[in-house]
Design a protein around this motif. Structure first.
Motif, PDB file in Angstrom:
ATOM      1  N   TYR A 161       0.816  -1.214   0.000  1.00  0.00           N
ATOM      2  CA  TYR A 161       0.000   0.000   0.000  1.00  0.00           C
ATOM      3  C   TYR A 161       0.851   1.266   0.000  1.00  0.00           C
ATOM      4  N   LEU A 162       1.910   1.270   0.807  1.00  0.00           N
ATOM      5  CA  LEU A 162       2.704   2.482   0.977  1.00  0.00           C
ATOM      6  C   LEU A 162       3.808   2.648  -0.057  1.00  0.00           C
ATOM      7  N   TYR A 163       4.328   1.535  -0.588  1.00  0.00           N
ATOM      8  CA  TYR A 163       5.542   1.628  -1.393  1.00  0.00           C
ATOM      9  C   TYR A 163       5.388   1.194  -2.856  1.00  0.00           C
ATOM     10  N   THR A 164       4.350   0.448  -3.196  1.00  0.00           N
ATOM     11  CA  THR A 164       4.217  -0.004  -4.576  1.00  0.00           C
ATOM     12  C   THR A 164       3.953   1.179  -5.505  1.00  0.00           C
ATOM     13  N   ILE A 165       4.645   1.223  -6.594  1.00  0.00           N
ATOM     14  CA  ILE A 165       4.536   2.315  -7.555  1.00  0.00           C
ATOM     15  C   ILE A 165       3.445   1.972  -8.572  1.00  0.00           C
ATOM     16  N   PRO A 166       2.472   2.842  -8.768  1.00  0.00           N
ATOM     17  CA  PRO A 166       1.417   2.552  -9.753  1.00  0.00           C
ATOM     18  C   PRO A 166       1.990   2.300 -11.138  1.00  0.00           C
ATOM     19  N   ALA A 167       1.344   1.410 -11.873  1.00  0.00           N
ATOM     20  CA  ALA A 167       1.813   1.086 -13.219  1.00  0.00           C
ATOM     21  C   ALA A 167       1.460   2.177 -14.217  1.00  0.00           C
ATOM     22  N   ALA A 168       0.345   2.867 -13.985  1.00  0.00           N
ATOM     23  CA  ALA A 168      -0.118   3.879 -14.929  1.00  0.00           C
ATOM     24  C   ALA A 168       0.683   5.173 -14.783  1.00  0.00           C
ATOM     25  N   GLY A 302      14.460  18.811  -8.401  1.00  0.00           N
ATOM     26  CA  GLY A 302      13.273  18.481  -9.184  1.00  0.00           C
ATOM     27  C   GLY A 302      13.582  17.481 -10.278  1.00  0.00           C
ATOM     28  N   ALA A 303      14.759  17.637 -10.898  1.00  0.00           N
ATOM     29  CA  ALA A 303      15.169  16.684 -11.939  1.00  0.00           C
ATOM     30  C   ALA A 303      15.417  15.298 -11.344  1.00  0.00           C
ATOM     31  N   LEU A 304      15.971  15.244 -10.131  1.00  0.00           N
ATOM     32  CA  LEU A 304      16.183  13.955  -9.473  1.00  0.00           C
ATOM     33  C   LEU A 304      14.851  13.269  -9.180  1.00  0.00           C
ATOM     34  N   LEU A 305      13.899  14.031  -8.674  1.00  0.00           N
ATOM     35  CA  LEU A 305      12.581  13.459  -8.395  1.00  0.00           C
ATOM     36  C   LEU A 305      11.935  12.941  -9.677  1.00  0.00           C
ATOM     37  N   ALA A 306      12.030  13.716 -10.753  1.00  0.00           N
ATOM     38  CA  ALA A 306      11.462  13.277 -12.020  1.00  0.00           C
ATOM     39  C   ALA A 306      12.167  12.028 -12.541  1.00  0.00           C
ATOM     40  N   ASP A 309      11.031   9.068 -10.606  1.00  0.00           N
ATOM     41  CA  ASP A 309       9.633   8.828 -10.963  1.00  0.00           C
ATOM     42  C   ASP A 309       9.559   8.026 -12.260  1.00  0.00           C
ATOM     43  N   ALA A 310      10.458   8.347 -13.201  1.00  0.00           N
ATOM     44  CA  ALA A 310      10.473   7.663 -14.492  1.00  0.00           C
ATOM     45  C   ALA A 310      11.170   6.313 -14.410  1.00  0.00           C
ATOM     46  N   VAL A 311      12.279   6.264 -13.670  1.00  0.00           N
ATOM     47  CA  VAL A 311      13.062   5.024 -13.556  1.00  0.00           C
ATOM     48  C   VAL A 311      13.387   4.810 -12.081  1.00  0.00           C
ATOM     49  N   PRO A 312      12.529   4.102 -11.348  1.00  0.00           N
ATOM     50  CA  PRO A 312      12.753   3.894  -9.906  1.00  0.00           C
ATOM     51  C   PRO A 312      14.049   3.141  -9.634  1.00  0.00           C
ATOM     52  N   LEU A 313      14.573   3.366  -8.424  1.00  0.00           N
ATOM     53  CA  LEU A 313      15.828   2.743  -7.996  1.00  0.00           C
ATOM     54  C   LEU A 313      15.541   1.538  -7.119  1.00  0.00           C
ATOM     55  N   GLU A 314      16.206   0.425  -7.403  1.00  0.00           N
ATOM     56  CA  GLU A 314      15.962  -0.802  -6.637  1.00  0.00           C
ATOM     57  C   GLU A 314      16.784  -0.803  -5.354  1.00  0.00           C
ATOM     58  N   ASN A 315      16.115  -1.100  -4.245  1.00  0.00           N
ATOM     59  CA  ASN A 315      16.769  -1.212  -2.944  1.00  0.00           C
ATOM     60  C   ASN A 315      17.258  -2.637  -2.728  1.00  0.00           C
ATOM     61  N   LEU A 321      12.406   2.513  -5.229  1.00  0.00           N
ATOM     62  CA  LEU A 321      12.242   3.897  -4.791  1.00  0.00           C
ATOM     63  C   LEU A 321      11.755   4.743  -5.953  1.00  0.00           C
ATOM     64  N   GLY A 322      10.498   5.183  -5.866  1.00  0.00           N
ATOM     65  CA  GLY A 322       9.972   6.152  -6.807  1.00  0.00           C
ATOM     66  C   GLY A 322       9.924   7.525  -6.172  1.00  0.00           C
ATOM     67  N   ALA A 323       9.333   8.467  -6.868  1.00  0.00           N
ATOM     68  CA  ALA A 323       9.307   9.846  -6.380  1.00  0.00           C
ATOM     69  C   ALA A 323       8.481   9.986  -5.108  1.00  0.00           C
ATOM     70  N   ASP A 324       7.404   9.196  -4.965  1.00  0.00           N
ATOM     71  CA  ASP A 324       6.562   9.329  -3.776  1.00  0.00           C
ATOM     72  C   ASP A 324       7.310   8.910  -2.517  1.00  0.00           C
TER      73      ASP A 324
END
Length: 510
Positions: A161-168, A302-306, A309-315, A321-324
């Motif tokens: 619920y808290l960490y999954t990144i939406p597919a859309a 802002g560029a880092l967040l974007a 958001d586009a290419v999340p980082l794997e922990n 890790l996405g922008a949220d």
């Protein structure tokens, strides 16, 4: 748009300083002298409430030396006391000197555990003078922690619920539908697993519980120190029971008159301001992963967040890790300037493809450790806000708020919007928004910090002005809340009031 963003988290969740081990406990003081429990205060209590107000407490040792715990039985429904009962968990740290009564505390949230707050970090709750002269009381409000609690997801479900990144894609109709479906699954689980308590998880009911706790402790008036959301709880109490309101200090105020939309907008601007203050400090340090002016560094952030958001980082544990989640970590660190070095480490890591420190911060905010959740603060937060804040369905107002956030908080704005999670809550809200005057109560001290990101200073100004005898004390500085943060001027004003009933000068600036 989110009606009340999860940024009002309070001390217990996000503003204890991140130091060494994020979850290290603060050592406690020497063994105190025991204090007696007075007879319950049942003066003027209605007959149907006497079984609750007349109950005798049984205390048992808990935690370190000097702490004892008890349970208080309260009505599930204060309007219908025979409809059922709930349990309120209470902890007491007995005065190390001669107690002049009880001092109830609340760490914020809504959803922060007052029991954990007092038992695990007493020195962060109150200063030595209050520890010496008061029995310091922490309690878990209804729905929270060790009290009869809101229960929703298990740990794995909470992670999803808290960490999954939406597919859309962010902002699309499919993205909103995906998030709303997650909110619906969460709400349905809360309803299924909470034993019928959800419609009664409100701040008004919690304030009534607080009066019950006051009475069974044997205090004829409530002395109280509330942080963050705890200011709303304290002001609500004073409005309901002005004749029982003793010495109340409300630190890091929430304005009870602002709507959920206004809460979200004001907090977005507050966190953007705090983020800019952090960025200036980071650039001045000479060890910042960003460079140039504050505006240039904010654009790079802002560029880092974007980017994530586009290419999340794997922990290392497989989470992405996405922008949220990165924004959650940013918010966690902005509660205290002493936590800014962790934010620098998180940015350095993310820029190098390592999200571990960012997840450490986000997990701290969410109460997650080693794959488990330490409390139910996220569940209780949702339960209270969905009942306390009236439904808002004004597209024009939402559009205006979105524009305000985009203009005033351009770095945060893209990650601030989302569907209203309370729109799928099982019960309609019963709360109202409006000024609280607490007519008939004595002086109430409101403490505000000028660049508080979570409860912006203007809210403290507003609450102090609303209260019939509000007194404003201002801490000039960064971070969430003002008392017990190393500012002797604020500390002296608060403690002189709580100990000696010396009312500070209204408008005192520290």
């Amino acid at each position: 748009m989110r009606r009340a963003l999860a940024a009002v988290a309070g001390l217990a969740v996000a503003s204890l300083t991140l130091s060494g081990c994020l979850y290290a406990m603060i050592p406690q003081d020497a063994a105190p002298k025991p204090s007696a429990t007075n007879a319950p205060d049942t003066d003027g209590v209605a007959a149907e409430l006497l079984p609750f107000y007349g109950q005798t407490l049984t205390w048992t040792d808990c935690g370190e030396t000097g702490f004892d715990c008890t349970d208080v039985t309260a009505p599930l429904d204060w309007e219908n006391p025979e409809a059922g009962e709930i349990t309120l968990a209470v902890v007491r740290h007995q005065a190390t000197g001669t107690a002049q009564g009880s001092l109830l505390t609340n760490p914020g949230g809504p959803g922060g555990s007052g029991v954990d707050f007092v038992r695990d970090s007493l020195s962060s709750v109150v200063g030595p003078a209050l520890i010496e002269n008061y029995d310091v009381i922490g309690f878990d409000p209804r729905g929270v922690g060790a009290s009869t609690a809101v229960t929703c997801f298990d740990a794995a479900e909470m992670d999803d619920y808290l960490y999954t990144i939406p597919a859309a894609p962010r902002g699309s109709a499919a993205w909103e539908a995906e998030l709303l479906e997650g909110h619906k699954e969460f709400a349905d689980a809360c309803e299924a697993n909470s034993g019928g308590i959800l419609p009664f998880i409100t701040t008004v009911n919690a304030a009534r519980d607080m009066d019950l706790i006051r009475a069974v402790l044997g205090d004829t008036q409530l002395n109280y120190l509330g942080y963050s959301y705890g200011t709303f709880l304290g002001a609500t109490y004073a409005n309901l029971y002005p004749e029982k309101a003793g010495r109340l200090v409300l630190d890091g105020a929430i304005d009870p008159a602002v709507s959920g939309l206004e809460v979200g907008a004001t907090q977005a601007l507050g966190f953007e301001s705090a983020l800019r203050a952090y960025m200036q400090d980071c650039l001045d340090s000479g060890e910042c992963p960003f460079s140039g002016t504050v505006d240039e560094a904010m654009a790079d952030l802002g560029a880092l967040l974007a980017s994530v958001d586009a290419v999340p980082l794997e922990n290392g544990d497989g989470r992405m890790l996405g922008a949220d989640s990165l924004m959650t970590g940013i918010i966690a660190a902005l509660y205290s300037a002493e936590s800014w070095p962790y934010l620098t480490q998180a940015f350095e890591g993310a820029l190098q493809g390592d999200p571990s420190t960012a997840f450490l911060l986000a997990d701290f905010y969410n109460g997650r450790e080693n794959g488990q959740y330490l409390d139910n603060s996220s569940e209780a937060f949702r339960a209270y806000n969905c009942m306390d804040y009236p439904v808002e369905d004004d597209p024009a107002a939402e559009a205006a708020t979105t524009a305000e956030i985009a203009e005033g908080a351009p770095t945060i704005a893209p990650y601030w919007d989302g569907p209203d999670s309370c729109s799928v809550w099982p019960y309609p809200p019963t709360g109202t928004r409006g000024e609280i005057t607490a007519e008939g109560a004595g002086p109430i001290v409101v403490v505000g910090t000028t660049n508080d990101p979570a409860t912006p200073y203007e809210w403290s100004e507003s609450l102090a002005a609303q209260l019939s005898e509000g007194v404003l004390v201002t801490r000039e500085g960064e971070g969430h809340t003002g008392y017990n943060k190393g500012n002797s001027c604020v500390d002296d004003a608060v403690e002189s009031f709580l100990l000696d009933d010396t009312v500070p000068e209204d408008g005192l600036r520290c």
